[in-house]
Scaffold this active site. Structure first.
Site, mmCIF file in Angstrom:
data_model
loop_
_atom_site.group_PDB
_atom_site.id
_atom_site.type_symbol
_atom_site.label_atom_id
_atom_site.label_comp_id
_atom_site.label_asym_id
_atom_site.label_seq_id
_atom_site.Cartn_x
_atom_site.Cartn_y
_atom_site.Cartn_z
ATOM 1 N N GLY A 90 -12.329 -4.868 1.602
ATOM 2 C CA GLY A 90 -13.756 -4.526 1.644
ATOM 3 C C GLY A 90 -14.143 -3.508 0.583
ATOM 4 N N LYS A 121 -15.748 -15.800 3.864
ATOM 5 C CA LYS A 121 -16.837 -14.903 4.265
ATOM 6 C C LYS A 121 -18.006 -14.934 3.287
ATOM 7 C CE LYS A 121 -13.687 -11.656 6.453
ATOM 8 N NZ LYS A 121 -13.037 -10.392 6.132
ATOM 9 N N ARG A 147 0.827 -1.215 0.000
ATOM 10 C CA ARG A 147 0.000 0.000 0.000
ATOM 11 C C ARG A 147 0.861 1.266 0.000
ATOM 12 N NH1 ARG A 147 -4.917 -1.736 4.090
ATOM 13 N NH2 ARG A 147 -6.329 -2.430 2.439
ATOM 14 N N GLY A 165 -8.843 -8.690 0.521
ATOM 15 C CA GLY A 165 -7.666 -8.516 1.371
ATOM 16 C C GLY A 165 -6.731 -9.709 1.368
#
Ligand code: ADP
Ligand code: MG
Length: 399
Positions: free
Chosen positions: A374, A201, A35, A351
């Site tokens: 997300g 998820k 990042r 992620g």
């Protein structure tokens, strides 16, 4: 059209830049600087305009004073100095007179990195609650606001959304690139368009799956998501992780897209999830007692390879196995290898999937690895991200 960095006048100004420096740091060492690296084009462009640059970012969650030690951005300041070959002033103050004094002492050409904005959460959740008094106090430090924190763009916080109420603003190059690349998936992907879906998820991803299923030619399943579909099809998944609340949903999906949804043929199972686990390679109808499926097997990889090598566009979310633990990382590694070989435009969002691709050495192998977990998924769902929606609404600084 959204205001971009090239369309806003920053020359000789004090620029406040929101980055997402929420990177993994353990005992002061940065493990994944992706990042930070991805923020460099924007930082360099701003500096090339003879500006004073103030950077804001959060790092992890901060709810109590004892969190501060672990969640300091100081290692990021050092990393930035190293990457830019230029000194970076670090302000341990996140607001108030002391911060203002540090900024006032600096001139054009200087960079100031402000300590973790979430330190402001300790006393009243001001950053995460988008406290406008805090946002306004930050806005006073500069003339222009640039948001380049894609990984935080799905959150409405004072340092990315509140602040844009008071300053002329634009998105940076990273957000611009993320929007461009992720739009390729949601708009008109070149066909065949193949989606790889893994991870765990399931519930969080239903809207994403709905959206992608409409456009995709194939959806290749792995990870806990595959287990949930297997369970739906009445396979005995034994101890495997699956989402029992999504069984009905999977049933409908199988009915609606019987040819698109591709389930694994074989699996890698074990009794324990550990580095020293004894693995068992089995077909989907033969998971042994006391075992759980932690990866896709070799025949599945071969079947997926056939489909992936035909693809023109691939979107991947969620590792196909427990890629953090080596006996169960093979499936994810093999898929990465296949994708590198393929001629398709490959976009990775999520992620853990992005982290796995970078950790396994594929950082530069694909068209795009998103810096937002997300945020990338919410964008694909079709949601308007607050960190992007707020940009360009103010013409002149509001004092
Ligand atoms: P992403 O962050 O890429 O969207 P998720 O957060 O949904 O992905 O899931 C990632 C996690 O899923 C990883 O921690 C990985 O270990 C786990 N995982 C993948 N396959 C399995 C499996 N078969 N059983 C249990 N966990 C799994
Ligand atoms: Mg994840």
């Amino acid at each position: 059209m959204i205001n971009t960095l090239d369309k806003i006048n920053i020359k000789d100004k004090t620029v406040i830049l929101r980055c997402d420096f929420n990177v993994s740091i353990k005992e002061g060492v940065i493990f994944d600087d992706n990042r930070i690296i991805e923020s460099l084009p924007t930082i360099k462009y701003i500096l090339s305009n003879n500006t004073k640059l103030i950077i804001l970012s959060h790092l992890g969650k901060v709810t109590k004073i004892s969190d501060k030690k672990e969640k300091t951005l100081l290692p990021v300041a050092k990393k930035l100095e190293e990457l830019l070959g230029k000194s970076v002033t670090f302000s341990k103050y996140t607001s108030g007179k002391k911060l203002e004094e540090i900024i006032d002492r600096k001139t054009l050409g200087d960079i100031i990195l402000v300590e973790n904005t979430r330190f402001e959460d300790i006393d009243g959740n001001k950053e995460s609650g988008n406290d406008l008094t805090l946002a306004k106090s930050w806005s006073k430090m500069g003339d222009v606001f640039i948001n380049d924190a894609f990984g935080t763009a799905h959150r409405s916080h004072a340092s990315n959304v509140g602040i844009a109420k008071f300053l002329p603003s634009a998105i940076g190059y990273l957000i611009e690139k993320e929007l461009l690349m992720l739009k390729k998936v949601t708009k008109k992907p070149d066909k065949p368009f193949v989606v790889i879906l893994g991870g765990i998820k399931m519930n969080d991803k239903i809207q994403v799956i709905n959206k992608l299923a409409k456009k995709a030619d194939y959806i290749l399943l792995g990870g806990g998501i595959a287990n949930t579909f297997l369970k739906t099809l009445n396979f005995d998944v034994k101890e495997s992780m699956y989402d029992k609340n999504s069984i009905e949903y999977c049933k409908n999906m199988i009915k609606k897209y019987p040819k698109k949804i591709i389930i694994p043929i074989d699996l890698v199972c074990a009794e324990k999830l550990s580095e020293s686990a004894k693995v068992k390679k089995v077909y989907i109808d033969s998971i042994p007692d006391n075992c759980a499926a932690y990866d896709i097997g070799k025949e599945t990889v071969e079947k997926y390879e056939e489909i992936l090598l035909q693809a023109k566009t691939v979107f991947w979310n969620g590792p196909v196995g427990v890629s953090e633990i080596s006996p169960f990382a093979k499936g994810t590694k093999s898929i990465l290898k296949i994708l590198k070989k393929s001629k398709a435009e490959v976009i990775i969002g999520g992620g853990d999937s992005a982290a796995a691709a970078i950790k396994m050495g594929y950082k530069d192998a694909f068209s795009h690895i998103s810096t937002g977990g997300g945020a990338s998924l919410e964008l694909i769902e079709g949601k308007v991200l607050p960190g992007i929606k707020c940009i360009g609404k103010v013409k002149k600084k509001i004092k």
